[in-house]
Motif scaffolding. Sequence first.
Motif, short mmCIF file in Angstrom:
data_model
loop_
_atom_site.label_atom_id
_atom_site.label_comp_id
_atom_site.label_asym_id
_atom_site.label_seq_id
_atom_site.Cartn_x
_atom_site.Cartn_y
_atom_site.Cartn_z
N GLY A 259 0.86 -1.19 -0.15
CA GLY A 259 0.03 -0.29 -0.11
C GLY A 259 0.95 1.22 -0.13
O GLY A 259 2.03 1.24 -0.07
N PRO A 266 -7.38 0.94 0.47
CA PRO A 266 -6.53 0.05 -0.29
C PRO A 266 -6.51 0.13 -1.74
O PRO A 266 -7.31 0.65 -2.41
N GLN A 270 -3.45 -4.38 -3.40
CA GLN A 270 -3.84 -4.81 -2.22
C GLN A 270 -4.79 -5.58 -2.24
O GLN A 270 -4.89 -6.97 -1.73
N LYS A 271 -6.01 -5.25 -2.94
CA LYS A 271 -7.12 -6.01 -3.12
C LYS A 271 -6.85 -7.11 -3.67
O LYS A 271 -7.26 -8.19 -3.42
N ALA A 274 -4.81 -9.61 -1.67
CA ALA A 274 -5.33 -10.23 -0.55
C ALA A 274 -6.50 -11.41 -0.81
O ALA A 274 -6.50 -12.43 -0.15
N GLY A 287 -2.40 -6.46 7.11
CA GLY A 287 -1.59 -5.43 6.27
C GLY A 287 -1.14 -4.51 7.05
O GLY A 287 -1.38 -4.13 8.01
N GLN A 294 -6.71 1.23 7.43
CA GLN A 294 -7.56 1.08 6.40
C GLN A 294 -8.51 0.27 6.83
O GLN A 294 -8.62 -0.29 8.04
N GLU A 297 -12.22 -6.13 5.18
CA GLU A 297 -13.03 -6.60 4.12
C GLU A 297 -13.33 -8.13 4.45
O GLU A 297 -12.71 -8.69 5.27
N ILE A 304 -9.97 -9.53 5.67
CA ILE A 304 -8.87 -8.74 5.25
C ILE A 304 -8.76 -7.69 6.02
O ILE A 304 -9.57 -6.76 5.89
N TYR A 306 -6.71 -4.46 5.73
CA TYR A 306 -6.02 -4.01 4.85
C TYR A 306 -4.58 -3.27 5.28
O TYR A 306 -3.48 -3.17 4.90
N SER A 307 -5.04 -2.56 6.61
CA SER A 307 -3.78 -1.82 7.35
C SER A 307 -4.01 -1.57 8.75
O SER A 307 -5.14 -1.00 9.13
N SER A 381 -14.18 0.93 5.75
CA SER A 381 -14.49 -0.62 5.32
C SER A 381 -15.70 -0.62 4.27
O SER A 381 -15.84 -1.68 3.66
#
Length: 408
Positions: A259, A266, A270-271, A274, A287, A294, A297, A304, A306-307, A381
Amino acid sequence: MDQRKRYKKKRRGTRRKRISRQERQIQLMMRLVALALGLIVVLAAVLAVRGLGKRQDQETAAQAETKTEETQEEATPTPAPEPVTITVSAAGDCTLGMDEDFDYDTSFNAMYESVGDPGWFFENVRPVFETDDLTIVNLEGPLTESEDLQEKTFAFKGDPSYVQVLTEGSVEAANLANNHSQDYGESGYEDTIKYTEAAGIKTFGYDRTALLEIKGVKVGLAGIYVLADGMERTEQLKEKIAELKGQGAQLVIVSFHWGAEKENYPDDTQKALARTAIDEGADLVLGHHPHVLQGIETYKGKKIVYSLGNFCFGGNSNPSDKDTMIFQQTFTVTGDDVAADENINIIPCSISSESDYNNYQPTPASGEEKTRIEERIAQYSEGLTEESGGEKQTQEEETSEETEGSTS
């Protein structure tokens, strides 16, 4: 003359009778020998037949016994595996050290020296980490005495003794696949592995995976560094998940360093990575790198994150965004099956127990601050799950679950 002839004739007759008697004796002996040989052959045949029959009886008995055992095994079903629950906590960037050009007075190193207690740094989150089964962080910066400083804008380093911050904080695993783990070259990286593993903390990342056994369940960890290569890391990702599965991992967690810094959403890479991780068998994706939060998901029933943001972050003495979180998920594992559920707990935190500067002591948020961070996570999200075609969950439901499960 006649008398002599008669005598000779008589002698010839006597000789013939003697020869005839000897021949009969020889013939008799030969018959007796033949009879004896015949009896021996018959006796040998009888014994052979009896031995063969006995051997056949033994083989038949053994076969019958084997069939009986197989029948008993078939009749006794293998006990079904019992479900096991495992709670995993994940936190973001831990930079236990400083750049040599930082102001020492406001640095992590100065704080470590000042408090004189490595347990102080995770003091406010230790109750969370102590009650889980596995705590994972991103260890961003080497723990080494190496002088092999690399030419970088920021190069972090911490004393090897700083590993006690993690051990005293009840951390069990650390990802090393990030853009600062080799700030002091290969020697610094190898030192980090040596000191961290010696302290009882599993390290993983790049080509190194980790397999832990927790409550009888094998948990596999993989760390993928994405920044330099982007989607080119796809094959490595697939290989590492397959490697862990081949080692018997029943629960697989993949940690990505990816990222853009200070971005709360993201990017496409990233998506894509993941979702590929979950398609390949990962049960949770984590992440880090953006240094801010972030969204989260749900994809095919898996989470997931993401951050995770910063956590115990010596890379900045007073970042403008101090929001962070601890992400927790409790998995129910039955054999090789991981139940798909929503048993998660999001704990909003600040990277500092002081609001106007970073004192490197991450602390759970409470009151309005806790609600504010929860709302940020929900905002970031929103739409991610729908975009991926995963299971939809309303923001109201997410907030309710997070509030009920969070620790103040």
